[in-house]
Design an enzyme around this catalytic site. Structure first.
Site: not given
Length: 292
Positions: A134, A162
């Site tokens: 992330y 992400k």
């Protein structure tokens, strides 16, 4: 092989008026999202207010979502924690509970050195679940640039990122320099991302509008811009709230407007000023013109 394809909803955590986790409503939310056409569920991320949950609550939220999903869609569990040891513990719990993968931030408590970030992800990888790294350089002190991701992608179980920087050019560079899947991390790139190669979207606003989110991402991936663009423009004022620090309050209010209330946010998140709610309501009513 694509591990995490399509729309994965970063789920809110429903609370009662007494600020207790509402596990019954959580199960209902899982059913609502799956029946709305989403491709996966992501509990205990920032939108799920993981930092306000006790260890027991957090574990039960993960277990509840996996049980409610019942294999209909994959579950990717948020594992952020103050220490590497704690984060590894949440990856182990996710694996034992039956998760398909985890979403993992770099170290979050201070600005780590490069080798510390690598060691952190190596420790998570040893558990043996696919990892969505992330990248959120706005809220944390590490920027997983395309060059850095090229290095991290050599770690066995890191399979996707992400991408939350908000820079659409990052998607091109990541795809060019790594073998990672790219999952759009900000809702207001939900059309541009798949048009340029993102295969997934970890989404916020589709908590309230799952059908619209699923349709938009599918149209964009298929290159059907004439159909995607009017829907996207209707949703865009709502999508901007996903990149705001007040995203949890905003999206929970959108869910109330959609007829699926999920209770308050836990302090330190408090109700927003009345003017903010009015602006969200106007944006929601504008989006509702395109309701499926």
């Amino acid at each position: 092989m694509t591990h995490f394809e399509g729309v994965y909803v970063a789920m809110v955590t429903p609370f009662t008026d007494a600020y207790e986790v509402d596990y019954k409503r959580l199960r209902e939310l899982c059913d609502r999202l799956i029946s709305g056409g989403v491709d996966g569920l992501v509990p205990t991320g920032s939108l799920g207010e993981y930092a306000t949950l006790s260890g027991e609550e957090r574990a039960k939220v993960v277990e509840t979502v996996i049980e409610a999903a019942a294999g209909r869609v994959p579950v990717v569990v948020g594992t952020a924690a103050p220490s590497t040891e704690q984060a590894v513990g949440w990856v182990r719990h996710a694996k034992a509970a039956g998760a398909a993968g985890v979403m993992a931030l770099p170290p979050i408590n201070y600005k780590p050195l490069r080798h510390e970030v690598i060691a952190h992800f190596e420790a998570l990888s040893e558990v043996g679940l696919p990892i969505v790294a992330y990248n959120n350089p706005h809220d944390y002190k590490v920027d997983l640039t395309p060059d850095f991701l090229a290095e991290l992608s050599r770690i066995e179980n890191i399979v996707a990122v992400k991408e939350f920087s908000g820079d659409i050019r990052r998607i091109h560079d990541i795809l060019e320099k790594t073998g990672l899947e790219v999952m759009v991390g900000v809702d207001d790139l939900a059309m541009e991302g798949p048009l340029f190669g993102a295969t997934g979207w970890i989404s916020g606003v589709p908590n309230a509008l799952p059908q619209e989110g699923a349709q938009l991402f599918r149209l964009a991936r298929e290159g059907r811009l004439k159909e995607a663009l009017p829907l996207y423009r209707r949703l865009l004022p709502l999508f901007h709230y996903d990149a705001s620090p007040q995203l949890v309050q905003s999206i929970k209010y959108m869910m109330e407007l959609s007829g699926f209330p999920v209770g308050p946010t836990r302090p330190p998140r408090l109700p927003l000023p009345a003017a903010d709610y009015e602006a969200i309501k106007q944006a929601f009513e504008y989006a509702a013109v395109s309701r499926i």
